[in-house]
Write an enzyme that holds these catalytic residues in place. Structure first.
Site, short mmCIF file in Angstrom:
data_model
loop_
_atom_site.label_atom_id
_atom_site.label_comp_id
_atom_site.label_asym_id
_atom_site.label_seq_id
_atom_site.Cartn_x
_atom_site.Cartn_y
_atom_site.Cartn_z
N ARG A 188 0.86 -1.19 0.00
CA ARG A 188 0.00 0.00 0.00
C ARG A 188 0.90 1.24 0.00
NH1 ARG A 188 -2.38 3.09 4.88
NH2 ARG A 188 -3.62 4.59 3.74
N HIS A 218 -2.79 11.05 0.88
CA HIS A 218 -2.14 10.87 2.18
C HIS A 218 -1.47 12.21 2.51
CE1 HIS A 218 -0.48 7.58 5.00
NE2 HIS A 218 -0.04 8.73 5.48
N GLU A 272 -6.76 8.72 6.81
CA GLU A 272 -6.91 9.43 8.08
C GLU A 272 -7.38 10.87 7.88
OE1 GLU A 272 -3.28 9.00 10.30
OE2 GLU A 272 -3.41 6.83 10.36
N ASN A 324 -6.76 2.20 10.53
CA ASN A 324 -5.38 2.46 10.98
C ASN A 324 -5.43 2.53 12.50
OD1 ASN A 324 -5.02 2.82 8.27
ND2 ASN A 324 -4.29 4.92 8.39
N TYR A 340 -3.20 2.52 16.24
CA TYR A 340 -1.94 2.62 17.00
C TYR A 340 -2.16 2.51 18.50
CZ TYR A 340 0.18 3.75 12.58
OH TYR A 340 0.62 3.66 11.29
N GLU A 389 -3.05 0.25 8.46
CA GLU A 389 -1.81 0.67 9.14
C GLU A 389 -1.81 0.13 10.56
OE1 GLU A 389 -0.78 4.82 9.36
OE2 GLU A 389 -1.28 5.14 7.26
O1 IFM Z 1 3.39 7.97 9.70
C1 IFM Z 1 2.02 8.02 9.97
C2 IFM Z 1 1.21 7.80 8.72
O2 IFM Z 1 1.55 8.69 7.72
C3 IFM Z 1 -0.26 7.98 9.03
N1 IFM Z 1 -0.65 7.18 10.15
C4 IFM Z 1 0.16 7.20 11.33
C5 IFM Z 1 1.62 6.98 10.98
C6 IFM Z 1 2.48 7.04 12.26
O3 IFM Z 1 2.33 8.28 12.88
#
Ligand code: IFM
Length: 476
Positions: A86, A130, A175, A305, A307, A382
């Site tokens: 991707r 992006h 995002e 995505n 985290y 992500e």
């Molecule tokens: O690096 C970023 C990415 O561009 C978008 N999502 C989070 C990642 C980590 O911060």
């Protein structure tokens, strides 16, 4: 490094047959070559060249020079056994200035890249946006202006006409929360504006741009093509079950999540969101007749995505003592319009180099929640972590913390699948160390290390581990 022949199914915790294993990157973070072949500046070129905006004064001018080294990077992906890659298309490379005809030279780069991927048996997944809005469109008002959504749909059509014969999966936005609220609210991302009303206007026009682009993609692509969006939906958890903490969670869910999923999947903005933000924007004027129908055009896959979770409470009356950390840089301006009385807390003290708490349960919770609410096939577009890597004397990079992070999060994906979520793939962020936006190059997310002096690439031990997961089709 040569990948052993696939031994799919031999893992103790096997993923479903056909599960897609990939990695992800984005154009401005890796390509460099910012003034080559007719590319014009994006808002990130302007922002990164503005003193004080990016740590260390770093810019994406060279990044990791993927524009010139993509063949080496594709070879590495093939050696790791990746099924899919991707990446994002650079809008100012494909349509310089954001208007007018497509650039043949810009498109040729992506033709070379995708041809090479396909020649190595790697399926391309292209993200249209992006975060690299052409600077000329920002000069005309940027995402708070409705026109930007139309320009985005035109660019989507140009990209799909040129690359639709080789890219089977298209993602409209990455995002959009960051584009709207970090870009126009807190100002810690490009273009660095800090007006909550503009941030909300940007959000609606990103939604509109998404819907218009879905229409443009469907018109240009073969019927077999899949269209998706990648959202960083916040896994919002109240600190306590006090009514005021539940109310804080509701507000963050409204402006963090439902502002996207409401119009995209339900064709509406929820009443509570409209009420929370009514003092900041005139929604009746902003949302034109037909917009919600446009935005809610059906898509085929929903990208998540993930985290870390977002833990919130009502802010104490004494605003001085109120925790502000929300994982997105503690600027003076809030990225949460309409959610003033909310305080943010760390979920735990097990942190990555970004200061983000590690909590894989958020990933399974989010996947199951999305599965139950929207019923769409899901992909993790992500997930990954930055850590302070060290290079051993023999040049190798041993990164057990990243491997542990990935293992725990893949376990969480497997949990969600077992509980019924239809998760089709996992794209690890990121293939390469790269330009981490306002943090510059110091935060390393790659499973392949990049030496920023020589641009030499070295797969870390996490890359070898991921390669083995792919080869076995799951976790041991
Ligand atoms: O690096 C970023 C990415 O561009 C978008 N999502 C989070 C990642 C980590 O911060």
């Amino acid at each position: 490094m040569t990948a052993a022949p696939p031994d799919v199914g031999s893992a103790r915790r096997a993923f479903p047959p056909g599960f897609v294993w990939g990695t992800a990157t984005a154009a401005y973070q890796i390509e460099g070559a910012v003034a080559e072949d007719g590319r014009t500046p994006s808002i990130w070129d302007t922002f990164s060249h503005t003193p004080g905006r990016v740590d260390g004064g770093h810019t994406g001018d060279i990044a990791v020079d993927h524009y010139h080294r993509f063949r080496e990077d594709v070879r590495t992906m093939a050696e790791l056994g990746l099924a899919s890659y991707r990446f994002s298309l650079s809008w100012p490379r494909i349509r310089p200035g954001g208007r007018g005809p497509a650039s043949r030279r810009g498109l040729d780069f992506y033709r070379r890249l995708t041809d090479d991927l396909l020649a190595h048996g790697i399926t391309p997944v292209a993200t249209l946006y992006h975060w690299d809005l052409p600077q000329d469109l920002e000069a005309a008002g940027g995402w708070p202006e409705r026109e930007t959504a139309y320009r985005f749909a035109e660019y989507a059509a140009l990209a799909a006409e040129a690359l639709g014969d080789r890219v089977p999966t298209w993602i409209t936005l990455n995002e959009p929360w960051c584009s709207a609220f970090l870009g126009y609210g807190s100002g810690v991302h490009a273009p660095g504006r800090t007006d909550p009303g503009d941030a909300l206007r940007a959000a609606h026009h990103l939604n509109l741009g998404h819907g218009l682009a879905v229409g443009a993609l469907r018109a240009a692509l073969p019927a077999s093509a899949k269209v998706a969006v990648s959202l960083n939906l916040h896994v919002v958890r109240p600190l306590n079950d006090r009514p005021e903490d539940l109310e804080a969670a509701r507000r963050i869910d409204a402006v963090g999540n439902r502002i996207w999923t409401g119009p995209m999947f339900g064709g509406r903005y929820d009443e509570d969101l409209l009420k929370d933000t009514a003092h900041l924007v005139d929604w009746d004027e902003l949302v034109h007749e037909g917009d919600l129908t446009e935005i809610s055009r059906p898509i085929d896959l929903l990208g998540l995505n993930y985290y870390n979770p977002t833990v919130v409470s009502a802010a104490p009356a004494d605003a001085e003592g109120r925790p502000r950390e929300d994982g997105h840089g503690a600027g003076a301006f809030s990225p949460w319009p309409g959610a003033d009385g909310v305080a943010f807390h760390r979920a735990n003290d097990d942190l990555t180099a970004m200061g983000w708490p590690i909590d894989p349960t958020g990933l399974s919770d989010a996947l199951l929640d999305m599965h139950r609410r929207f019923g769409l096939p899901l992909i993790v577009t992500e997930n990954g972590a930055a850590f302070q890597d060290t290079v051993s004397a023999d040049g190798t990079v041993h990164d057990p913390e990243r491997t542990a992070y990935l293992r725990r999060h893949l376990d969480a994906v497997a949990d969600a699948i077992e509980a019924g979520a239809d998760v089709r793939g996992y794209f690890l962020w990121s293939l390469l160390d790269n330009f981490e936006w306002a943090y510059g190059y110091d935060k390393r997310f790659g499973i392949v290390r990049v030496d920023y002096d020589t641009l030499e690439r070295t797969p870390k031990s996490s890359a070898r581990w991921y390669s083995e997961v792919i080869r076995r089709g799951g976790l041991d």
